[in-house]
Design a protein around this motif. Sequence first.
Motif, mmCIF file in Angstrom:
data_model
loop_
_atom_site.group_PDB
_atom_site.id
_atom_site.type_symbol
_atom_site.label_atom_id
_atom_site.label_comp_id
_atom_site.label_asym_id
_atom_site.label_seq_id
_atom_site.Cartn_x
_atom_site.Cartn_y
_atom_site.Cartn_z
ATOM 1 N N SER A 7 6.381 -1.518 10.516
ATOM 2 C CA SER A 7 5.843 -0.217 10.119
ATOM 3 C C SER A 7 5.673 -0.127 8.608
ATOM 4 O O SER A 7 4.722 0.495 8.114
ATOM 5 C CB SER A 7 6.766 0.906 10.604
ATOM 6 N N ALA A 8 6.587 -0.770 7.870
ATOM 7 C CA ALA A 8 6.497 -0.762 6.414
ATOM 8 C C ALA A 8 5.221 -1.466 5.954
ATOM 9 O O ALA A 8 4.494 -0.966 5.093
ATOM 10 C CB ALA A 8 7.724 -1.432 5.804
ATOM 11 N N GLU A 9 4.936 -2.614 6.535
ATOM 12 C CA GLU A 9 3.728 -3.346 6.142
ATOM 13 C C GLU A 9 2.471 -2.585 6.536
ATOM 14 O O GLU A 9 1.468 -2.606 5.809
ATOM 15 C CB GLU A 9 3.733 -4.741 6.752
ATOM 16 N N ALA A 10 2.515 -1.897 7.662
ATOM 17 C CA ALA A 10 1.349 -1.109 8.084
ATOM 18 C C ALA A 10 1.082 0.021 7.092
ATOM 19 O O ALA A 10 -0.085 0.300 6.744
ATOM 20 C CB ALA A 10 1.568 -0.552 9.483
ATOM 21 N N ALA A 56 0.606 -1.312 -4.265
ATOM 22 C CA ALA A 56 0.707 -1.594 -2.827
ATOM 23 C C ALA A 56 0.184 -2.986 -2.510
ATOM 24 O O ALA A 56 0.757 -3.697 -1.667
ATOM 25 C CB ALA A 56 -0.065 -0.551 -2.029
ATOM 26 N N VAL A 57 -0.882 -3.387 -3.180
ATOM 27 C CA VAL A 57 -1.409 -4.743 -2.984
ATOM 28 C C VAL A 57 -0.330 -5.770 -3.317
ATOM 29 O O VAL A 57 -0.093 -6.724 -2.564
ATOM 30 C CB VAL A 57 -2.657 -4.972 -3.866
ATOM 31 N N GLY A 58 0.350 -5.567 -4.447
ATOM 32 C CA GLY A 58 1.394 -6.498 -4.858
ATOM 33 C C GLY A 58 2.584 -6.504 -3.934
ATOM 34 O O GLY A 58 3.103 -7.564 -3.572
ATOM 35 N N LEU A 59 3.033 -5.309 -3.539
ATOM 36 C CA LEU A 59 4.192 -5.215 -2.660
ATOM 37 C C LEU A 59 3.918 -5.865 -1.315
ATOM 38 O O LEU A 59 4.736 -6.640 -0.798
ATOM 39 C CB LEU A 59 4.582 -3.755 -2.464
ATOM 40 N N LEU A 60 2.764 -5.562 -0.739
ATOM 41 C CA LEU A 60 2.422 -6.115 0.564
ATOM 42 C C LEU A 60 2.301 -7.628 0.497
ATOM 43 O O LEU A 60 2.795 -8.343 1.384
ATOM 44 C CB LEU A 60 1.109 -5.499 1.051
ATOM 45 N N ALA A 61 1.671 -8.140 -0.543
ATOM 46 C CA ALA A 61 1.536 -9.590 -0.691
ATOM 47 C C ALA A 61 2.894 -10.259 -0.832
ATOM 48 O O ALA A 61 3.147 -11.329 -0.253
ATOM 49 C CB ALA A 61 0.652 -9.907 -1.894
ATOM 50 N N SER A 62 3.796 -9.637 -1.590
ATOM 51 C CA SER A 62 5.143 -10.197 -1.761
ATOM 52 C C SER A 62 5.900 -10.227 -0.439
ATOM 53 O O SER A 62 6.546 -11.217 -0.099
ATOM 54 C CB SER A 62 5.930 -9.385 -2.793
ATOM 55 N N TRP A 63 5.850 -9.123 0.296
ATOM 56 C CA TRP A 63 6.536 -9.089 1.589
ATOM 57 C C TRP A 63 6.000 -10.182 2.505
ATOM 58 O O TRP A 63 6.765 -10.881 3.173
ATOM 59 C CB TRP A 63 6.327 -7.725 2.245
ATOM 60 N N ARG A 64 4.693 -10.325 2.548
ATOM 61 C CA ARG A 64 4.100 -11.314 3.445
ATOM 62 C C ARG A 64 4.399 -12.731 2.980
ATOM 63 O O ARG A 64 4.613 -13.628 3.804
ATOM 64 C CB ARG A 64 2.603 -11.064 3.556
#
Length: 304
Positions: free
Chosen positions: A133-136, A149-157
Amino acid sequence: MTDELGERLRAAWVADSADALVDVGCDLAEEGRQEEAEECFRRAVALGEDWVWFNVGNTVRELGRPQEAVVAYERALTAGETDAWLNLGAVLEELGDLSGAMRAYSRAGEDAGDPEGFLRLAQLLHEQGEQGSAEAAAQRAAETGHLPAVGLLASWRWERTRDVALEPALREGSAVSGSARADLAQLLIETGRRDEARAELERGAKLGQRECWLPLGNLHAGDDLPDPADAPDGEPAAVDLAAAEDAYRAGIAAGDTHCHHNLGVLLLQRGDATAAEEEFRAGADAGDELAQRALRRLQGPGTG
């Protein structure tokens, strides 16, 4: 308060102009005169400008009255001021009402079109262990071009998949995210581009991205790869312990308490157990588990 600002304040009160009161109230707030600002905003509300409850909320929050801020933001929302959703979420989060905060952040994204709302929702969901849900939620913010958000999502992935195809997203996010830049550097290292990784980390450090100091120190210390055999062509990594120490100390100065552990390890390798213990203790006091374990090992059995 400047003479000009004082004159504007008096003129706004005499004219009983809501617009003038809001304008001078905002300037008062910027100068740290929150009490006078609150009076201006409340007078504007009394003159029929209910949306100014938003400004009242901001002011009483600055004055350390979060419960009053919640009420003020809710009144602003009733008046149609959807920008209040994000601030309401922040206050509710501060008060420990995480479910309320998540709802407010979601509404900030949905109703106000503020990608920061989706980003903060993503961060809270991540903290609750709801990674999908966080990534969504982060994806919804990233789709608007919101770089944090672009950076955070890329880091998580990247942390989850180690997918080198994430390089463009990590590069984009690194403009505003030290974590994304640090992950980009790790990707570059793992794909045989150590010099480029060092340049990225040095650039991030100069930009004030404190997350870059620890991996930069590790790179200088030759600890960025799990095994020397993993280095490109089997070549050992170049080691510059003086540069590594400088990087760790700079990281500590920037507020990265994890650097205490790595600096302690370096000092211990140099034979300075006393200085190493000081670093381990500083990291342990800051809650770093690696530093806590290192301190226990250094102090020996029975030290708790």
